[in-house]
Structures are given as C-alpha cells and as structure tokens.
Design an enzyme around this catalytic site. Structure first.
Site, PDB file in Angstrom:
ATOM      1  N   GLU A 265     -56.828 111.606  36.463  1.00  0.00           N
ATOM      2  CA  GLU A 265     -56.372 111.334  37.825  1.00  0.00           C
ATOM      3  C   GLU A 265     -57.214 112.177  38.780  1.00  0.00           C
ATOM      4  O   GLU A 265     -57.533 113.331  38.492  1.00  0.00           O
ATOM      5  CB  GLU A 265     -54.902 111.758  37.906  1.00  0.00           C
ATOM      6  CG  GLU A 265     -54.110 111.091  38.972  1.00  0.00           C
ATOM      7  CD  GLU A 265     -52.629 111.345  38.797  1.00  0.00           C
ATOM      8  OE1 GLU A 265     -51.997 111.701  39.802  1.00  0.00           O
ATOM      9  OE2 GLU A 265     -52.115 111.171  37.688  1.00  0.00           O
TER      10      GLU A 265
ATOM     11  N   LYS B   2     -52.178 106.354  41.253  1.00  0.00           N
ATOM     12  CA  LYS B   2     -53.135 107.049  40.380  1.00  0.00           C
ATOM     13  C   LYS B   2     -52.546 107.343  38.999  1.00  0.00           C
ATOM     14  O   LYS B   2     -53.189 107.115  37.974  1.00  0.00           O
ATOM     15  CB  LYS B   2     -53.579 108.357  41.035  1.00  0.00           C
ATOM     16  CG  LYS B   2     -54.394 108.194  42.291  1.00  0.00           C
ATOM     17  CD  LYS B   2     -54.869 109.526  42.828  1.00  0.00           C
ATOM     18  CE  LYS B   2     -53.759 110.350  43.435  1.00  0.00           C
ATOM     19  NZ  LYS B   2     -53.211 109.787  44.670  1.00  0.00           N
ATOM     20  N   THR B   3     -51.336 107.873  38.980  1.00  0.00           N
ATOM     21  CA  THR B   3     -50.737 108.282  37.705  1.00  0.00           C
ATOM     22  C   THR B   3     -50.531 107.087  36.783  1.00  0.00           C
ATOM     23  O   THR B   3     -50.909 107.118  35.601  1.00  0.00           O
ATOM     24  CB  THR B   3     -49.407 109.009  37.956  1.00  0.00           C
ATOM     25  OG1 THR B   3     -49.653 110.201  38.707  1.00  0.00           O
ATOM     26  CG2 THR B   3     -48.723 109.383  36.645  1.00  0.00           C
TER      27      THR B   3
END
Length: 458
Positions: free
Chosen positions: A165, A121-122
């Site tokens: 995110e 995600k990051t």
C-alpha cells in the site's frame, strides 16, 4: 540482504512499532536476521506478535528505551518533543522516517508493485496479493489492514516481488521506488498537508513519474482527476466498467448481498468471468485494478478468478462483526465523504435492511474542510448517530465539532442524533436493535469499539 548498509545482526529500533505499517516493517527485519526493538503507547495484538517473534517491546515511550541501536525508525505520528524521539536523534545513528525506511527496503526487491489512491488502497492491495499467491509469485506483502486469508497484515515472501500500500499523505509515496503501480482514484483529502486538489494531483503526477517507462501504471479511467493527472504518460492502462478502457467489466450484476460478478475484457477481448465475495461497485473497480496489474505481471486468468473470489474483505472494511438482538453488525474504516457514501450504498444493497450508522469524524481539519461534502454523505442511512471527532494528531480549537455537523444534517432532513459517549451509544442500540436492522460503525478512529461491544453484549 542489507538494510541501510547495516549487516545482519544489527539492532533496529522502531518508535511507534505497534502501528500496522511499522509492525510489518519490523517483522521483515526480524525475518531477515536483524535484532528488533520498539516502543508504543499501548499493548496490541501486533506488539504481542512481535514479542513472540523475538522483538523487544517497550510499552510507553521513554528516553531509556533507546539502548545502543544501530538505526532508529520512527513514524510521522511521533511528535518532535517525544522523549524517545529526542534521545534517538542524539545517538547519531541512522534516524529515518517510516516511509523512507520502506523505500530503502524496496531496493532489495526485483519488482515493487505500489497500490495508491485516495480510497481503496487496502482492499486492492489485498486482492493483488491473493491473486499473485495463487499464481505462485510468492510476493512479500504489506497491507494497511488484516487480510483474513493471511491472518495478518503482512506476509514475508521472496525478494522477487514486494506488493505494498502506498499512501499519499505528506507525500510519503514519493520516497518509494515503484516499478508498477495502481492509482485507484484522486480526491481532496489530507488537507492538513495538501493545499488543495491541484496540489494532490501534482503529488500523484510525481509518483507516477517515479515508475520507469518499462513499468506499468494501472489507473481508474472513470476518474477524471486520475486521467487529467496522468495525461501524456505512455505507460498507462486504464480500467473501468463498460466504456472504452484497456481492462473493463461488462455484463455487471449483483446478488442479494450486493456482491458483483462480471465478464473481464482486455482490449475488447473476453478474458474470463469474475465473481466477487465483497459488496459494492467500489469493490468491482478495486478488483478490476487488481486483475489488470496481475495480468500485466503474467498471472494467468485462473489465478485471477480464484484469487479475487477467495477475497472476503480486510479488517475494518465492511467487516461483519456479528449480531445483537438479531441485527447484523458491521464495521468500516470509511472516513472521507466519498468512502462513506460508498459504504452506505453497500449497506443499502445488503439484504434490504434498516441501516443505522454510527459515524466518528476523523480529524478536525478533514471535518471542517469537507463539511459540505459530509452533508451529502449520509442519504442512505435510515438513522445516523454522530459521536465526537477523533482528534488523531490535532488539537481541538473549537472551530468545528460533531454537534455542528449533526445540526447541519438535521436541517438537511437527515435523521441524526449526536451522542457524546460510546457508553450511551451502546446503551441506546442495545435497547433498539432488531432483526430488521443493519448497524454499522464508520470511521478511522476507535469507533470500532462500539460494534465490538454491541456484539459482546448480545
């Protein structure tokens, strides 16, 4: 803009303001004319920056920190018996959990692009952000780690686009208002909350159904759990490497550092050539998701190429720290077996070095639930050092330990040592490190302190 129907100038207090997500929400409030206060246990770079920008910061959490706020935001990591939490509830003002507050912020933006998945995600959020900035979209950006190109974990942009995110833990992302999303992958994790994989898939399905039919879902077509979860939805476009995907990478190859380059196709038509500056197949997939959603939002291919090429990693994601006795030192946030395998595979492809991994398991629940998966995660390490489990929000019941994991890995044939303290690990590696080594600290806790000390000791 009004948040929680509060006019500008209202005071919002954040309990746990030093966290990556909480600090960025506080910064958005400051940038939009709100008075911000907050508390945390320790002073950090993030709390110092907030103070510089005008926030009142308390170190230590006490009831007297609650000083006539108009609203209070708290993180789920705060326990119900926290004195500040108790005092805040008694005020009678709006009292909201972090993810609910982020959902309220989303109502301000014309478009909300939410990046989800068990892993990646990051990195993917940062990639999307850099491409959109190149394309002149000027998004507001919330990332779960520091993006080197932004020198921050957030950016205040216009009210047209929010890129954030979106974590599935305790189903936080179900409180959001996404208009487009990426789903990178779906695996078993956070089993202190979710019952099993089916429960996780159900949660992701609910998240996908939040996106209107006019919106777009960009999903990993190589992940069977993702495909099963999204079955029957008509607003999904899939990405993958080769194969029958809407967006795909063809002619993929890697350089000596494991950095990928490929031809990007959409609907079997060539779009452009992508060259990455981060290693591993997982980052090829992350970049495909980012390229696809940005293309759907109207970003031109030149911006996609430049934005992805500009990206050189976020903090604690295969982050290069420096050298010790000639050894290259890295740090990585990986804490799930799949993430660890991916990280160590990238290490193996980086300069053909002897890989020494230091792993700090993250939470007793995860270590116990995925014990057998952890036994298969370290094959690409020449030497593995385990230190004690990082408890996070849990208590040690004695049911599981790093020593137990080390013993099981030894039986499997892994060259592993259990070393309890960081001081002992640093002392051992200071003596052992050589130019032939790649040393990497792995885990979501505070294991990064070891790589930092090794670099400082060099």
């Amino acid at each position: 803009m009004e948040i929680l129907n509060l006019p500008k100038g209202s005071k919002i207090h954040f309990i746990g303001i030093g966290g990556v997500s909480m600090s960025s929400l506080a910064e958005i409030c400051l940038a939009n004319g709100y008075l911000v206060s907050g508390s945390d246990i320790n002073e950090t770079k993030l709390t110092s920056k907030l103070r510089e920008n005008g926030a009142i910061i308390y170190i230590g959490q006490k009831a007297e920190n609650i000083n006539s706020p108009d609203a209070v935001v708290y993180t789920a990591a705060i326990s119900n018996d926290n004195p500040e939490f108790i005092a805040a509830k008694e005020t009678g003002v709006p009292f909201v959990e972090r993810s609910v507050f982020l959902g309220e912020l989303m109502k301000i933006y014309a478009e909300n692009c939410c990046i989800s998945g068990t892993h990646g995600k990051t990195t993917t959020t940062a990639m999307v952000a850099l491409v959109m900035l190149e394309a002149g979209i000027d998004p507001t950006i919330l990332v779960g780690g520091e993006v080197k190109e932004l020198s921050s974990n957030y950016k205040i942009g216009s009210n047209n686009m929010l890129v954030t995110e979106s974590c599935e833990y305790v189903e936080s992302f179900l409180k959001f208002y996404p208009k487009s999303a990426i789903i990178n992958n779906i695996e078993e994790d956070h089993l202190d909350y979710f019952k099993d994989l089916e429960h996780i898939k159900l949660s992701f399905r609910k998240f996908a159904e939040l996106i209107p039919s006019s919106g777009i879902i960009i999903a990993n077509g190589q992940d069977e759990n993702v495909k099963d979860t999204l079955k029957g939805l008509n607003n999904v476009k899939y990405f993958g490497i080769d194969g029958d995907f809407d967006y795909k990478a063809c002619n993929l190859k890697y350089n000596s550092f494991g950095f990928g380059e490929y031809d990007l196709y959409k609907d079997n038509e060539f779009l452009t050539h992508i060259t990455l500056n981060v290693p591993g197949e997982h980052n090829v997939l992350n970049s495909l998701g980012a390229a696809a959603i940005c293309h759907c939002h109207g970003c031109d291919v030149t911006s996609i190429v430049k934005g992805l090429n500009t990206f050189k990693g976020t903090g604690r994601r295969f982050e290069y720290i420096g050298k010790n006795n000639g050894a290259d030192i890295f740090d990585d946030y990986a804490h799930h077996p799949t993430e660890i395998k991916t990280t160590l595979k990238a290490c193996r492809n980086y300069g053909n070095k002897n890989v020494i991994a230091i792993f700090q398991p993250h939470t007793y629940t995860r270590t116990k639930a995925l014990f057998n998966e952890f036994l298969e995660a370290f094959d690409d390490a020449n030497e593995l050092i385990l230190t004690d489990i990082y408890a996070a929000r849990e208590k040690d019941t004695g049911v599981i330990s790093s020593k137990m994991l080390a013993d099981a890995l030894k039986i499997k044939g892994i060259n592993v040592k259990y070393i309890k303290t960081f001081d002992e690990i640093v002392e051992y590696l200071n003596k052992k490190a050589s130019p032939d080594d790649l040393i990497i600290t792995i885990g979501a806790g505070d294991v990064y302190k070891i790589s930092s000390r090794l670099y400082q000791d060099a």
